[in-house]
Scaffold this motif. Sequence first.
Motif, PDB file in Angstrom:
ATOM      1  N   GLN B   6       0.841  -1.195   0.000  1.00  0.00           N
ATOM      2  CA  GLN B   6       0.000   0.000   0.000  1.00  0.00           C
ATOM      3  C   GLN B   6       0.871   1.239   0.000  1.00  0.00           C
ATOM      4  OE1 GLN B   6      -3.023  -1.838   3.234  1.00  0.00           O
ATOM      5  NE2 GLN B   6      -3.277   0.336   2.852  1.00  0.00           N
ATOM      6  N   CYS B  23      -2.816   0.538  -4.057  1.00  0.00           N
ATOM      7  CA  CYS B  23      -2.572  -0.828  -3.599  1.00  0.00           C
ATOM      8  C   CYS B  23      -2.143  -1.666  -4.793  1.00  0.00           C
ATOM      9  CB  CYS B  23      -3.826  -1.419  -2.980  1.00  0.00           C
ATOM     10  SG  CYS B  23      -3.711  -3.189  -2.613  1.00  0.00           S
ATOM     11  N   TRP B  35     -10.787  -4.380   0.344  1.00  0.00           N
ATOM     12  CA  TRP B  35     -10.409  -3.257   1.186  1.00  0.00           C
ATOM     13  C   TRP B  35     -11.169  -3.393   2.497  1.00  0.00           C
ATOM     14  CZ3 TRP B  35      -6.589   0.183   1.037  1.00  0.00           C
ATOM     15  CH2 TRP B  35      -5.956   0.419  -0.181  1.00  0.00           C
ATOM     16  N   HIS B  74      -6.641   0.074  -6.483  1.00  0.00           N
ATOM     17  CA  HIS B  74      -6.566   1.374  -5.811  1.00  0.00           C
ATOM     18  C   HIS B  74      -7.935   1.787  -5.287  1.00  0.00           C
ATOM     19  CE1 HIS B  74      -2.669   1.355  -7.520  1.00  0.00           C
ATOM     20  NE2 HIS B  74      -2.983   1.859  -8.714  1.00  0.00           N
ATOM     21  N   CYS B  90      -5.609  -2.898   2.411  1.00  0.00           N
ATOM     22  CA  CYS B  90      -5.821  -3.674   1.193  1.00  0.00           C
ATOM     23  C   CYS B  90      -5.449  -5.125   1.495  1.00  0.00           C
ATOM     24  CB  CYS B  90      -4.948  -3.109   0.082  1.00  0.00           C
ATOM     25  SG  CYS B  90      -5.198  -3.831  -1.542  1.00  0.00           S
ATOM     26  N   THR B 110      -3.020   2.079   5.710  1.00  0.00           N
ATOM     27  CA  THR B 110      -2.803   3.503   5.450  1.00  0.00           C
ATOM     28  C   THR B 110      -3.724   4.304   6.344  1.00  0.00           C
ATOM     29  OG1 THR B 110      -2.239   3.083   3.125  1.00  0.00           O
ATOM     30  CG2 THR B 110      -2.873   5.337   3.712  1.00  0.00           C
TER      31      THR B 110
END
Lengths: 115, 116
Positions: B6, B23, B35, B74, B90, B110
């Motif tokens: 990530q 990701c 996710w 992403h 992720c 993140t």
Amino acid sequence: DAGVIQSPRHEVTEMGQEVTLRCKPISGHDYLFWYRQTMMRGLELLIYFNNNVPIDDSGMPEDRFSAKMPNASFSTLKIQPSEPRDSAVYFCASSFTDYSRETQYFGPGTRLLVL
Amino acid sequence: GNSVTQMEGPVTLSEEAFLTINCTYTATGYPSLFWYVQYPGEGLQLLLKATKADDKGSNKGFEATYRKETTSFHLEKGSVQVSDSAVYFCALRTNAGGTSYGKLTFGQGTILTVHP
């Protein structure tokens, strides 16, 4: 549904003491996972069970850690003796085998502090 | 082996800004991609998923598209809110049989902070 239940939510203990963390998975789920989360190492899978049988324990850090699943509705993660570096949040998660329902459901976690 | 990478965090945005969290993954076979979101003091919750190439997962205004050619997934949201402040993970799950069945591989997470 009650969701995955973990107890205790918080545990403070002294180095050398035995710690037992408990988990009740969602009824009907046949996979159960134990994770550890720390700032330094992120989220680590410790061990997982399928139909109460341990499948992969390669993430268990050392012999001080052990996990059991005596029946489909209960699992324990034990640390004996505990050390300060074991301080972390420990999550239990469960899921179905069914490919179409493969989501893992996480419990709220047990925050462990070893002094 | 399987791995998920990530983008580095933390990410700090103002409310209504556009969000992208990158990701990328490495896996054998054809993984499912996920996710997860973790709000302060809570466990992880599934946010969205995609099980095959070109699938788009979406939930709560978040979207991610399974790009096999770039091995990416992403996460995007057009207008973030303060309530979106959380840690985003992720993850992938390979669909091969054997002992890896059901096992998720997570990225490092993140941290997203959204200011009013």
